[in-house]
Write a protein that holds these residues in place. Sequence first.
Motif, PDB file in Angstrom:
ATOM      1  N   ILE A 195       0.839  -1.177   0.000  1.00  0.00           N
ATOM      2  CA  ILE A 195       0.000   0.000   0.000  1.00  0.00           C
ATOM      3  C   ILE A 195       0.880   1.234   0.000  1.00  0.00           C
ATOM      4  N   LEU A 196       0.613   2.166  -0.920  1.00  0.00           N
ATOM      5  CA  LEU A 196       1.414   3.374  -0.974  1.00  0.00           C
ATOM      6  C   LEU A 196       1.117   4.246   0.237  1.00  0.00           C
ATOM      7  N   VAL A 197       2.100   5.056   0.613  1.00  0.00           N
ATOM      8  CA  VAL A 197       1.974   5.972   1.744  1.00  0.00           C
ATOM      9  C   VAL A 197       2.146   7.392   1.212  1.00  0.00           C
ATOM     10  N   LEU A 198       1.260   8.277   1.633  1.00  0.00           N
ATOM     11  CA  LEU A 198       1.307   9.686   1.254  1.00  0.00           C
ATOM     12  C   LEU A 198       1.819  10.487   2.443  1.00  0.00           C
ATOM     13  N   TYR A 199       2.869  11.249   2.237  1.00  0.00           N
ATOM     14  CA  TYR A 199       3.446  12.080   3.294  1.00  0.00           C
ATOM     15  C   TYR A 199       3.027  13.534   3.039  1.00  0.00           C
ATOM     16  N   ILE A 200       2.160  14.068   3.897  1.00  0.00           N
ATOM     17  CA  ILE A 200       1.657  15.430   3.761  1.00  0.00           C
ATOM     18  C   ILE A 200       2.583  16.352   4.531  1.00  0.00           C
ATOM     19  N   CYS A 201       3.277  17.252   3.833  1.00  0.00           N
ATOM     20  CA  CYS A 201       4.302  18.102   4.438  1.00  0.00           C
ATOM     21  C   CYS A 201       3.820  19.550   4.483  1.00  0.00           C
ATOM     22  N   ILE A 202       3.859  20.147   5.680  1.00  0.00           N
ATOM     23  CA  ILE A 202       3.295  21.477   5.897  1.00  0.00           C
ATOM     24  C   ILE A 202       4.307  22.346   6.633  1.00  0.00           C
ATOM     25  N   PRO A 203       4.955  23.305   5.970  1.00  0.00           N
ATOM     26  CA  PRO A 203       5.749  24.294   6.707  1.00  0.00           C
ATOM     27  C   PRO A 203       4.802  25.273   7.401  1.00  0.00           C
ATOM     28  N   ALA A 204       5.092  25.604   8.640  1.00  0.00           N
ATOM     29  CA  ALA A 204       4.198  26.480   9.399  1.00  0.00           C
ATOM     30  C   ALA A 204       5.006  27.490  10.193  1.00  0.00           C
ATOM     31  N   TYR A 205       4.596  28.749  10.084  1.00  0.00           N
ATOM     32  CA  TYR A 205       5.200  29.820  10.876  1.00  0.00           C
ATOM     33  C   TYR A 205       4.083  30.748  11.358  1.00  0.00           C
ATOM     34  N   ASN A 206       3.851  30.747  12.653  1.00  0.00           N
ATOM     35  CA  ASN A 206       2.800  31.570  13.258  1.00  0.00           C
ATOM     36  C   ASN A 206       1.438  31.321  12.600  1.00  0.00           C
ATOM     37  N   GLU A 207       1.031  30.062  12.592  1.00  0.00           N
ATOM     38  CA  GLU A 207      -0.257  29.677  11.993  1.00  0.00           C
ATOM     39  C   GLU A 207      -1.163  29.016  13.036  1.00  0.00           C
ATOM     40  N   ALA A 208      -1.123  29.512  14.275  1.00  0.00           N
ATOM     41  CA  ALA A 208      -1.892  28.880  15.350  1.00  0.00           C
ATOM     42  C   ALA A 208      -3.390  28.895  15.073  1.00  0.00           C
ATOM     43  N   GLN A 209      -3.893  29.913  14.393  1.00  0.00           N
ATOM     44  CA  GLN A 209      -5.331  30.049  14.182  1.00  0.00           C
ATOM     45  C   GLN A 209      -5.863  29.099  13.119  1.00  0.00           C
ATOM     46  N   THR A 210      -4.991  28.563  12.271  1.00  0.00           N
ATOM     47  CA  THR A 210      -5.475  27.748  11.151  1.00  0.00           C
ATOM     48  C   THR A 210      -4.918  26.341  11.108  1.00  0.00           C
ATOM     49  N   VAL A 211      -3.727  26.091  11.644  1.00  0.00           N
ATOM     50  CA  VAL A 211      -3.074  24.812  11.400  1.00  0.00           C
ATOM     51  C   VAL A 211      -3.844  23.649  12.019  1.00  0.00           C
ATOM     52  N   GLY A 212      -4.438  23.835  13.192  1.00  0.00           N
ATOM     53  CA  GLY A 212      -5.181  22.748  13.814  1.00  0.00           C
ATOM     54  C   GLY A 212      -6.410  22.360  13.015  1.00  0.00           C
ATOM     55  N   VAL A 213      -7.158  23.357  12.563  1.00  0.00           N
ATOM     56  CA  VAL A 213      -8.350  23.076  11.760  1.00  0.00           C
ATOM     57  C   VAL A 213      -7.955  22.468  10.420  1.00  0.00           C
ATOM     58  N   LEU A 214      -6.820  22.897   9.875  1.00  0.00           N
ATOM     59  CA  LEU A 214      -6.331  22.307   8.629  1.00  0.00           C
ATOM     60  C   LEU A 214      -6.074  20.819   8.798  1.00  0.00           C
ATOM     61  N   LEU A 215      -5.418  20.432   9.882  1.00  0.00           N
ATOM     62  CA  LEU A 215      -5.158  19.018  10.128  1.00  0.00           C
ATOM     63  C   LEU A 215      -6.456  18.237  10.255  1.00  0.00           C
ATOM     64  N   ARG A 221      -9.293  18.901   8.840  1.00  0.00           N
ATOM     65  CA  ARG A 221      -9.897  18.767   7.516  1.00  0.00           C
ATOM     66  C   ARG A 221      -9.152  17.736   6.674  1.00  0.00           C
ATOM     67  N   ILE A 222      -7.840  17.626   6.845  1.00  0.00           N
ATOM     68  CA  ILE A 222      -7.090  16.566   6.168  1.00  0.00           C
ATOM     69  C   ILE A 222      -7.580  15.210   6.643  1.00  0.00           C
ATOM     70  N   ARG A 223      -7.793  15.074   7.928  1.00  0.00           N
ATOM     71  CA  ARG A 223      -8.323  13.822   8.468  1.00  0.00           C
ATOM     72  C   ARG A 223      -9.678  13.491   7.857  1.00  0.00           C
ATOM     73  N   LYS A 224     -10.528  14.476   7.728  1.00  0.00           N
ATOM     74  CA  LYS A 224     -11.855  14.251   7.150  1.00  0.00           C
ATOM     75  C   LYS A 224     -11.759  13.813   5.690  1.00  0.00           C
ATOM     76  N   VAL A 225     -10.830  14.421   4.945  1.00  0.00           N
ATOM     77  CA  VAL A 225     -10.646  14.041   3.534  1.00  0.00           C
ATOM     78  C   VAL A 225     -10.279  12.567   3.414  1.00  0.00           C
ATOM     79  N   PHE A 226      -9.361  12.105   4.251  1.00  0.00           N
ATOM     80  CA  PHE A 226      -8.908  10.719   4.138  1.00  0.00           C
ATOM     81  C   PHE A 226      -9.850   9.731   4.821  1.00  0.00           C
ATOM     82  N   GLN A 227     -10.809  10.218   5.566  1.00  0.00           N
ATOM     83  CA  GLN A 227     -11.881   9.340   6.012  1.00  0.00           C
ATOM     84  C   GLN A 227     -12.803   8.979   4.853  1.00  0.00           C
TER      85      GLN A 227
END
Length: 335
Positions: free
Chosen positions: A88-108, A110-116
């Motif tokens: 099974i192939l593995v997808l590595y989602i890479c996210i550089p983040a700098y001062n993204e406290a307001q969005t990075v958690g919700v982004l993660l 939504r990524i979880r929801k996509v792969f569900q």
Amino acid sequence: MAPRMKSNDLLQSSNCSRARFKGSLSPASPISMTCQPVAGYGQHVPAVGRTLITSSGTTTNGWLRVPTVPTFDKSDLPTLPVGDLPRILVLYICIPAYNEAQTVGVLLWRIRKVFQEYSREYEILVYNDGSTDSTDEALRPYGEVLPLTVLGGSEHLGYARALDALCRAVSARTRYPRRDALITLQADFTDQPEHLPELIKRFEGGADLVVAERTVSPTTPAPVRRLRWIGSWLMRAGAPVPGVADPFASLRLYRISLIRDALKASGDAPLARGDGWAANLDLLRRTAPLARRLETVTLDPRYDVRARESRVRPWSDGLALFRSGRSPRDRRPTA
């Protein structure tokens, strides 16, 4: 020689059979029927569509006794080497983040929801580039519910160094670089997680590199439109990337073997230089010549979701693009 594994035992059931009966039967009433799958031979199977007749010529109230089938020698069954089993192939989602406290958690999330809904094996790597806000605190609880790895430290190194660190981490982590993929996207919702399946479908169709090209709409911030114009002019005057109209965007998918080959060619030098769009352009120029098949997909970014203003500075970022275009790193690496 790789160890070999015997296939599963034959199922002790039959999908269909043809019954033979003693005595004379009317040609208009053939006694052939289709049996339903059963758990084992010798069980009673319900009749389908008509009354059944036993070999003695009597009905059995709509049930038929299925005869026992002779057993087979398991040594005659085909075997499969363990090494040939599909991986099974593995997808590595890479996210550089700098001062993204307001969005990075919700982004993660939504990524979880996509792969569900679009089931694939994946891991998320976030490079926290010395954020001075609460980005680290926002990421911490998601490590308990997601396949998440947080890299980085207290020092702010810049977007290009964060991108380089993510590429090196994934290259070292994967066991199958020709099978697995690395996906880069921003942490501020400009790149939509719902667009990931569009890239993955093309990768599974054989593409080594998939580049998302952004549309320009009335909601596109003015600094972004200006930098797009400057970048397009520089590409026409300089060295464009063949087949790519927007070589500056961050949302891309790379077959990890391309990243490994590019790292091998760069040695200890950073894989990408510049900042922002210039780093994205530099990484694309390093990997595109190595790809046997490059595909693009046009997607609509979202600038109206993030909680901060754009960090694009048209003139300074345009100068960085100009310097990147004149860099000797333009030369094509050899595979």
